[in-house]
Design a protein around this motif. Structure first.
Motif, PDB file in Angstrom:
ATOM      1  N   UNK A 153       7.136  -7.493  10.277  1.00 36.87           N
ATOM      2  CA  UNK A 153       6.616  -8.965  10.316  1.00 36.87           C
ATOM      3  C   UNK A 153       5.912  -9.126  11.648  1.00 36.87           C
ATOM      4  N   UNK A 154       4.693  -9.894  11.273  1.00 41.93           N
ATOM      5  CA  UNK A 154       3.851 -10.375  12.375  1.00 41.93           C
ATOM      6  C   UNK A 154       4.110 -11.751  12.961  1.00 41.93           C
ATOM      7  N   UNK A 155       4.919 -12.556  11.955  1.00 40.20           N
ATOM      8  CA  UNK A 155       4.960 -14.114  12.102  1.00 40.20           C
ATOM      9  C   UNK A 155       4.255 -14.862  10.991  1.00 40.20           C
ATOM     10  N   UNK A 156       4.685 -16.138  11.089  1.00 42.37           N
ATOM     11  CA  UNK A 156       4.205 -16.991   9.770  1.00 42.37           C
ATOM     12  C   UNK A 156       4.414 -16.361   8.524  1.00 42.37           C
ATOM     13  N   UNK A 157       5.503 -15.790   8.194  1.00 43.43           N
ATOM     14  CA  UNK A 157       5.853 -15.220   6.814  1.00 43.43           C
ATOM     15  C   UNK A 157       5.134 -14.004   6.602  1.00 43.43           C
ATOM     16  N   UNK A 158       4.453 -13.695   7.330  1.00 36.54           N
ATOM     17  CA  UNK A 158       3.311 -12.630   7.034  1.00 36.54           C
ATOM     18  C   UNK A 158       3.828 -11.167   7.635  1.00 36.54           C
ATOM     19  N   UNK A 159       3.525  -9.846   6.899  1.00 34.28           N
ATOM     20  CA  UNK A 159       3.971  -8.684   7.258  1.00 34.28           C
ATOM     21  C   UNK A 159       2.850  -7.736   7.402  1.00 34.28           C
ATOM     22  N   UNK A 160       2.893  -6.695   8.352  1.00 32.95           N
ATOM     23  CA  UNK A 160       2.221  -5.474   8.120  1.00 32.95           C
ATOM     24  C   UNK A 160       2.588  -4.598   7.208  1.00 32.95           C
ATOM     25  N   UNK A 161       2.147  -4.244   6.081  1.00 32.38           N
ATOM     26  CA  UNK A 161       2.772  -3.090   5.187  1.00 32.38           C
ATOM     27  C   UNK A 161       1.999  -1.851   4.722  1.00 32.38           C
ATOM     28  N   UNK A 162       2.497  -0.631   4.703  1.00 32.77           N
ATOM     29  CA  UNK A 162       1.800   0.398   4.565  1.00 32.77           C
ATOM     30  C   UNK A 162       2.695   1.581   4.117  1.00 32.77           C
ATOM     31  N   UNK A 163       2.196   2.886   3.916  1.00 32.39           N
ATOM     32  CA  UNK A 163       2.484   3.911   3.222  1.00 32.39           C
ATOM     33  C   UNK A 163       1.467   4.894   4.019  1.00 32.39           C
ATOM     34  N   UNK A 164       2.334   5.945   4.383  1.00 31.22           N
ATOM     35  CA  UNK A 164       1.678   7.348   4.784  1.00 31.22           C
ATOM     36  C   UNK A 164       2.455   8.492   4.253  1.00 31.22           C
ATOM     37  N   UNK A 165       1.740   9.560   4.419  1.00 29.09           N
ATOM     38  CA  UNK A 165       2.081  10.904   4.073  1.00 29.09           C
ATOM     39  C   UNK A 165       1.240  11.858   4.525  1.00 29.09           C
ATOM     40  N   UNK A 166       1.584  13.208   4.497  1.00 27.50           N
ATOM     41  CA  UNK A 166       0.892  14.339   4.956  1.00 27.50           C
ATOM     42  C   UNK A 166      -0.472  14.372   4.373  1.00 27.50           C
ATOM     43  N   UNK A 167      -1.468  14.739   5.019  1.00 22.91           N
ATOM     44  CA  UNK A 167      -2.898  15.234   4.328  1.00 22.91           C
ATOM     45  C   UNK A 167      -2.685  16.162   3.290  1.00 22.91           C
ATOM     46  N   UNK A 168      -1.909  17.389   3.805  1.00 23.85           N
ATOM     47  CA  UNK A 168      -1.611  18.506   2.886  1.00 23.85           C
ATOM     48  C   UNK A 168      -1.262  18.236   1.511  1.00 23.85           C
ATOM     49  N   UNK A 169      -0.723  16.840   1.525  1.00 26.00           N
ATOM     50  CA  UNK A 169      -0.133  16.628   0.087  1.00 26.00           C
ATOM     51  C   UNK A 169      -1.423  16.468  -0.762  1.00 26.00           C
ATOM     52  N   UNK A 170      -2.542  16.081  -0.161  1.00 25.52           N
ATOM     53  CA  UNK A 170      -3.742  15.962  -1.160  1.00 25.52           C
ATOM     54  C   UNK A 170      -3.568  14.678  -2.091  1.00 25.52           C
ATOM     55  N   UNK A 171      -3.005  13.692  -1.501  1.00 31.92           N
ATOM     56  CA  UNK A 171      -2.798  12.552  -1.881  1.00 31.92           C
ATOM     57  C   UNK A 171      -4.036  11.547  -2.369  1.00 31.92           C
ATOM     58  N   UNK A 172      -4.159  11.047  -3.508  1.00 30.22           N
ATOM     59  CA  UNK A 172      -5.705  10.317  -3.687  1.00 30.22           C
ATOM     60  C   UNK A 172      -5.352   8.678  -3.102  1.00 30.22           C
ATOM     61  N   UNK A 173      -6.178   7.982  -3.081  1.00 26.60           N
ATOM     62  CA  UNK A 173      -5.851   6.578  -2.790  1.00 26.60           C
ATOM     63  C   UNK A 173      -5.078   6.071  -3.690  1.00 26.60           C
ATOM     64  N   UNK A 174      -5.150   6.322  -5.009  1.00 29.19           N
ATOM     65  CA  UNK A 174      -4.420   5.667  -6.010  1.00 29.19           C
ATOM     66  C   UNK A 174      -2.955   6.027  -5.824  1.00 29.19           C
ATOM     67  N   UNK A 175      -2.566   7.240  -5.582  1.00 29.29           N
ATOM     68  CA  UNK A 175      -1.360   7.818  -5.081  1.00 29.29           C
ATOM     69  C   UNK A 175      -0.797   7.143  -4.002  1.00 29.29           C
ATOM     70  N   UNK A 176      -1.529   7.099  -2.997  1.00 31.29           N
ATOM     71  CA  UNK A 176      -0.964   6.169  -1.666  1.00 31.29           C
ATOM     72  C   UNK A 176      -0.785   4.838  -2.353  1.00 31.29           C
ATOM     73  N   UNK A 177      -1.361   4.005  -2.922  1.00 31.29           N
ATOM     74  CA  UNK A 177      -0.924   2.750  -3.365  1.00 31.29           C
ATOM     75  C   UNK A 177       0.155   2.716  -4.215  1.00 31.29           C
ATOM     76  N   UNK A 178       0.273   3.765  -5.318  1.00 35.60           N
ATOM     77  CA  UNK A 178       1.406   3.985  -5.933  1.00 35.60           C
ATOM     78  C   UNK A 178       2.778   4.123  -5.206  1.00 35.60           C
ATOM     79  N   UNK A 179       2.605   4.837  -4.051  1.00 34.67           N
ATOM     80  CA  UNK A 179       3.749   5.237  -3.146  1.00 34.67           C
ATOM     81  C   UNK A 179       4.181   3.806  -2.374  1.00 34.67           C
TER      82      UNK A 179
END
Length: 388
Positions: free
Chosen positions: A203-229
Motif C-alpha cells: 500500500x502506498x496510501x490513498x487506497x492504492x497499492x504497488x502490485x507486481x509479480x516476478x520470477x527467474x529469467x531462466x524460466x523464460x516467462x513471456x510477458x503474458x505469462x508474467x501477467x497471468x502469474x
C-alpha cells in the motif's frame, strides 16, 4: 576538460547515497551526478523501503521523515508460502512504501542540497588515466562511481560481464486499488506453480497499492505469462501501467575491481535473491562507495568546471571491496545459501510455519530478506522441526 573530485553515474538511491557520503566525509569536495533522465522519473520497483535503509540515510544527514512524508508507514507483513501456509505479523519496525518517482527525486534533492551538482548526460565512454577517470572526453574525475542500474554502462566499460540467466529475475509492476483488508499490510504471496516466483501488493496510501509479480529469467516467462502469474496470485487485481525490469541477483555479483572506478547498487548486482529487495543494498553500497572514494584519494580540492585534477583515486576500488566485505559479506553468504535452499517449496513451507509460531523467527526471516540479516540456528532448527 572539467575536473571533479567525484563523478557519480546514476541519480537513483545508490548514486544519491554515494554523493551524500562523499560530502559527509569530505565537505567541500566537488561532486557531479550524471543521469540520462530528468527527475522526477519512475522506476520499476516494489517501492518498499526497509527501516534499515532509512537508518543508512539518516547517518548521511538525510531527514528521512521528509523523505517518506505523505506516504504511510506499514507496520505489518503477510506472507503466504508455496504450500499455502499464511503468516501475518507486525514487523520489528514499520516499513515505508513510497513510489520511486517521489523517493528518488527527494533523495537526489537532498544530495544537491548537500552540495552535489546534477547534470543530464548519457555516459558512453570511460577511460582510466593516471589521474583518475575521463568521461566522454568532456570531464575527469579522481573517482567515478557507477550507480547506473542493472544495465550499467560503467560495468560494461570495465569489461565486466552481467549476470547469467539463473542469476537474473524479471519483475512486472503496476499500480492498483488496495486489496480488501490490506490497510497497513504488505502482502507477499507465492505458489508452487512456476516456483520460485511470487507476487506482492504494497500500500502506498490513498487506497492504492504497488502490485507486481516476478520470477527467474531462466524460466523464460513471456510477458503474458508474467501477467497471468500476477492475476493467479492476486485474483481480482486490476493494475495500471504495468512495466517490466530485470533484477541482477546478488548470487551473481561481480568482484569490485581495483582502481578509481567503483560500483554500487544494481550495477554491482546487489539485489536480494530471496525477495528482490534492492533499496537497502543500494543506499548501503552507495554510502560505502562514497566513503571509499574519500579514503582512496579524494581531497576536496576540486572546484567543478576548470578545476585541476590531482592524485587519482587508485586505492578506492580496493578500499570499497574491503568495506563491502566487512559490511555485507556474511549476510550475502547467508542470503545466497537461503536462496539455494528455498528452491524446495517444502523448505519454504517449514520456514513460514516456524515464523507463524515464533515472532523471533518471523523477525529473522524478514531481516534476512529485506536488510542484512543472517540465518540463525534458532530459525533453521524451527524450520526443520516443521518440515512435512
Amino acid at each position: 576538460m572539467e575536473a571533479w573530485d567525484v563523478v557519480v553515474v546514476g541519480g537513483g538511491p545508490a548514486g544519491s547515497a554515494a554523493a551524500l557520503s562523499v560530502l559527509r566525509h569530505r565537505p567541500g569536495a566537488s561532486v557531479l551526478v550524471l543521469d540520462r533522465a530528468d527527475f522526477p522519473r519512475d522506476k520499476v520497483c516494489g517501492d518498499g523501503i526497509a527501516p534499515e535503509a532509512l537508518d543508512v540515510l539518516t547517518g548521511l544527514g538525510v531527514d528521512t521523515a521528509q523523505l517518506v512524508a505523505g506516504h504511510p508507514l506499514v507496520p505489518r507483513l503477510r506472507l503466504r508460502s508455496p504450500g499455502g501456509t499464511t503468516v501475518e505479523r507486525a514487523m520489528h519496525r514499520p516499513a515505508a512504501v513510497v513510489p520511486r518517482a517521489v523517493f528518488d527525486g527527494r533523495l537526489l534533492a537532498a544530495a544537491q542540497a548537500a552540495g552535489a551538482e546534477l547534470r543530464r548526460h548519457t555516459v558512453r565512454r570511460l577511460q582510466v588515466t593516471d589521474d583518475g577517470v575521463e568521461v566522454d572526453g568532456l570531464l575527469t574525475a579522481r573517482v567515478l562511481i557507477g550507480a547506473d542500474g542493472a544495465e550499467s554502462v560503467v560495468r560494461r566499460a570495465l569489461g565486466m560481464a552481467g549476470n547469467r540467466p539463473h542469476q537474473l529475475a524479471v519483475a512486472l509492476r503496476g499500480y492498483a486499488p488496495e486489496l480488501p483488508g490490506q490497510a497497513g499490510v504488505q502482502v507477499i504471496t507465492t505458489t508452487d506453480q512456476r516456483w520460485p516466483a511470487y507476487a506482492w501488493s504494497f500500500p502506498i496510501g490513498n487506497g492504492r497499492a504497488n502490485v507486481g509479480y516476478g520470477e527467474l529469467v531462466s524460466s523464460r516467462a513471456t510477458r503474458a505469462e508474467l501477467v497471468a502469474g500476477l492475476h493467479r496470485l492476486l485474483p481480482g487485481v486490476a493494475p495500471e501501467g504495468l512495466r517490466a525490469h530485470r533484477l541482477p541477483l546478488s548470487t551473481g555479483r561481480p568482484r569490485q575491481p581495483d582502481g578509481p572506478v567503483l560500483l554500487a547498487g544494481d550495477a554491482l548486482s546487489l539485489v536480494n535473491p530471496l525477495t528482490g529487495e534492492g533499496i537497502f543494498y543500494a543506499v548501503t553500497s552507495g554510502a560505502l562507495a562514497g566513503e571509499a572514494a574519500v579514503a582512496g584519494g579524494v581531497r576536496g580540492q576540486g572546484g567543478g568546471a576548470g578545476g585541476v585534477p590531482g592524485q587519482g583515486g587508485g586505492g578506492a576500488g580496493a578500499r570499497h571491496r574491503r568495506l563491502l566485505r566487512r559490511r555485507l559479506g556474511t549476510h550475502l553468504v547467508h542470503s545466497g545459501a537461503a536462496s539455494w535452499v528455498s528452491r524446495w517449496p517444502a523448505v519454504m513451507d517449514g520456514a513460514f510455519r516456524a515464523a507463524a509460531h515464533d515472532q523471533r523467527v518471523f523477525d529473522e526471516v524478514v531481516h534476512l530478506g529485506l536488510a542484512d540479516g543472517r540465518l540463525t540456528g534458532r530459525s533453521l532448527a524451527a524450520a526443520v522441526r516443521r518440515l512435512r
